[in-house]
Design an enzyme around this catalytic site. Structure first.
Site, PDB file in Angstrom:
ATOM      1  N   ASP A 174      -0.661  -1.356   5.325  1.00 30.58           N
ATOM      2  CA  ASP A 174      -0.381  -0.655   4.065  1.00 30.58           C
ATOM      3  C   ASP A 174       1.129  -0.485   3.972  1.00 30.58           C
ATOM      4  OD1 ASP A 174      -3.164  -0.459   4.298  1.00 30.58           O
ATOM      5  OD2 ASP A 174      -3.225   1.566   3.467  1.00 30.58           O
ATOM      6  N   LYS A 237      -2.569  -0.106  -4.055  1.00 30.13           N
ATOM      7  CA  LYS A 237      -2.983   1.247  -3.639  1.00 30.13           C
ATOM      8  C   LYS A 237      -2.108   2.256  -4.368  1.00 30.13           C
ATOM      9  CE  LYS A 237      -2.710   3.982   0.685  1.00 30.13           C
ATOM     10  NZ  LYS A 237      -2.595   3.929   2.154  1.00 30.13           N
ATOM     11  N   LYS A 273      -7.236   0.476  -4.061  1.00 29.12           N
ATOM     12  CA  LYS A 273      -7.380   1.614  -3.134  1.00 29.12           C
ATOM     13  C   LYS A 273      -6.729   2.869  -3.715  1.00 29.12           C
ATOM     14  CE  LYS A 273      -6.161   3.211   1.546  1.00 29.12           C
ATOM     15  NZ  LYS A 273      -5.607   2.874   2.887  1.00 29.12           N
TER      16      LYS A 273
HETATM   17  O1  LIG Z   1      -3.766   6.784   2.442  1.00 30.49           O
HETATM   18  C1  LIG Z   1      -4.361   7.830   2.599  1.00 30.49           C
HETATM   19  C2  LIG Z   1      -3.856   9.156   2.284  1.00 30.49           C
HETATM   20  O2  LIG Z   1      -2.724   9.472   3.008  1.00 30.49           O
HETATM   21  C3  LIG Z   1      -4.900  10.195   2.544  1.00 30.49           C
HETATM   22  O3  LIG Z   1      -4.629  11.313   1.770  1.00 30.49           O
HETATM   23  P1  LIG Z   1      -5.501  12.662   1.905  1.00 30.49           P
HETATM   24  O4  LIG Z   1      -5.132  13.239   3.245  1.00 30.49           O
HETATM   25  O5  LIG Z   1      -5.055  13.488   0.759  1.00 30.49           O
HETATM   26  O6  LIG Z   1      -6.939  12.317   1.850  1.00 30.49           O
END
Ligand SMILES: O=C[C@H](O)COP(=O)(O)O
Length: 337
Positions: A174, A237, A273
């Site tokens: 990513d 994403k 994503k």
């Molecule tokens: O890519 C994923 C995110 O950093 C996750 O975010 P979150 O902790 O708000 O679910």
């Protein structure tokens, strides 16, 4: 020489269909930067917000159908921990959860076989621990590389970080784009950067994090989405999870429609994503129905759709338990790590 002239309406449709690119399951190779296409992309905020406002209020799927959708959502989660105090122990516990995301008795009651999450997503330093904990399974490790979350470390170090994450066993990378390229309209620079990131990933699939909360406008989101796909992104994403505004439905609609446009023009399917702040099962259902309505069932598979989420799984498991037992358990019983 006689040429066949299409005179019927059906003939016209056939000719049109023949001009459309063939859909393929092959990996998106990218293409040359097409600035006319990029600059032609617009986003009508009020129409987008009107469309999105209808989504959460809609009658959602119920009972067994809802349970099936929630199980599908789990298979599409990039189960994530991206905290400064991550430890190998926390990552190993997260991986154990990724391999067994739903209790066996709940799965039994639903008549389901074992499932897993789509991936485990960690910082580069945690890749070896995650790879070790997931070895022998089909669950890939995704690494956030390129100076996540700001993406402002020296460019050669960002490329080197990708190489090290891949060498450590990450199968998905990513990356974060340079927001300034979008904010200054330097689409060529964004394209070149993304192209270099894709090349550094090699066989590993690359998700381009746009950090949409920092791009200024929905039009910029649409244009950046197209540029990243043209440069060979496998997924686009929304967010790192660290911006003050992360995944939203309007941003999602813009990105999903850019994916649809790219597919219609090139035949290649790029994944989506949404990430950051998605923590409730009911929100996951809204995202799934948006994907289904805008892109169709093919985009409801983990190779084309992921949630980037650290706490969504706990709420989904709680809802599934309620579906099976009729009672809600305390949220703390469904911690993920
Ligand atoms: O890519 C994923 C995110 O950093 C996750 O975010 P979150 O902790 O708000 O679910």
């Amino acid at each position: 020489m006689q040429t066949k002239v299409e005179t019927t309406e059906q003939g016209a449709h056939d000719t049109q269909a023949a001009q459309l690119p063939q859909t393929t399951d092959a990996r998106n190779p990218g293409q040359a930067l097409d600035l006319d296409w990029v600059l032609g992309a617009e986003a009508n905020r009020s129409a987008i917000e009107r469309r999105c406002a209808t989504l959460p209020g809609r009658r959602s799927v119920k009972k067994d159908y809802q349970a099936a959708w929630l199980l599908r959502a789990i298979t599409c989660i990039d189960l994530t921990t991206l905290a400064g105090d991550d430890t190998e122990g926390r990552v190993r516990r997260l991986c154990a959860k990724a391999l067994n995301p739903v209790r066996a008795d709940i799965l039994d009651a639903l008549g389901m076989e074992q499932i897993t999450t789509g991936a485990v997503c960690v910082y580069h330093d945690m890749v070896p621990a995650a790879v070790g904990a997931l070895s022998g399974s089909d669950v890939p490790v995704a690494a956030v590389s390129t100076g996540f979350p700001a993406g402002l470390s020296p460019f050669h170090l960002r490329l080197a970080e990708i190489g090290e994450s891949v060498a450590a066993g990450a199968e998905e990378i990513d990356i974060v784009i340079s927001r300034r390229h979008v904010l200054t309209g330097n689409w060529q620079a964004l394209y070149d950067e993304m192209r270099a990131f894709r090349a550094a990933c090699g066989e590993a699939h690359v998700k381009a994090i746009l950090a949409t909360g920092e791009l200024g406008s929905l039009r910029n989101v649409a244009r950046a989405s197209l540029v990243c796909m043209m440069a060979g992104a496998d997924f686009i994403k929304t967010s790192t999870g660290k911006e003050s505004v992360n995944a939203t439905l309007p941003v999602s609609l813009v990105m999903i429609r850019a994916i649809r446009d790219y597919h219609e023009r090139t035949g290649y399917r790029v994944g989506y994503k949404p990430a950051g702040g998605i923590s409730k099962a009911k929100d996951a259902l809204v995202y799934l129905s948006l994907m289904k309505e805008e892109l169709g069932d093919r985009w409801l598979q983990p190779d084309l759709f992921r949630f980037g989420a650290s706490s969504l799984l706990g709420d989904i498991e709680r809802q599934l338990e309620h579906h099976v037992t009729g009672a809600y358990s305390a949220g703390w019983r469904h911690a993920t790590s």
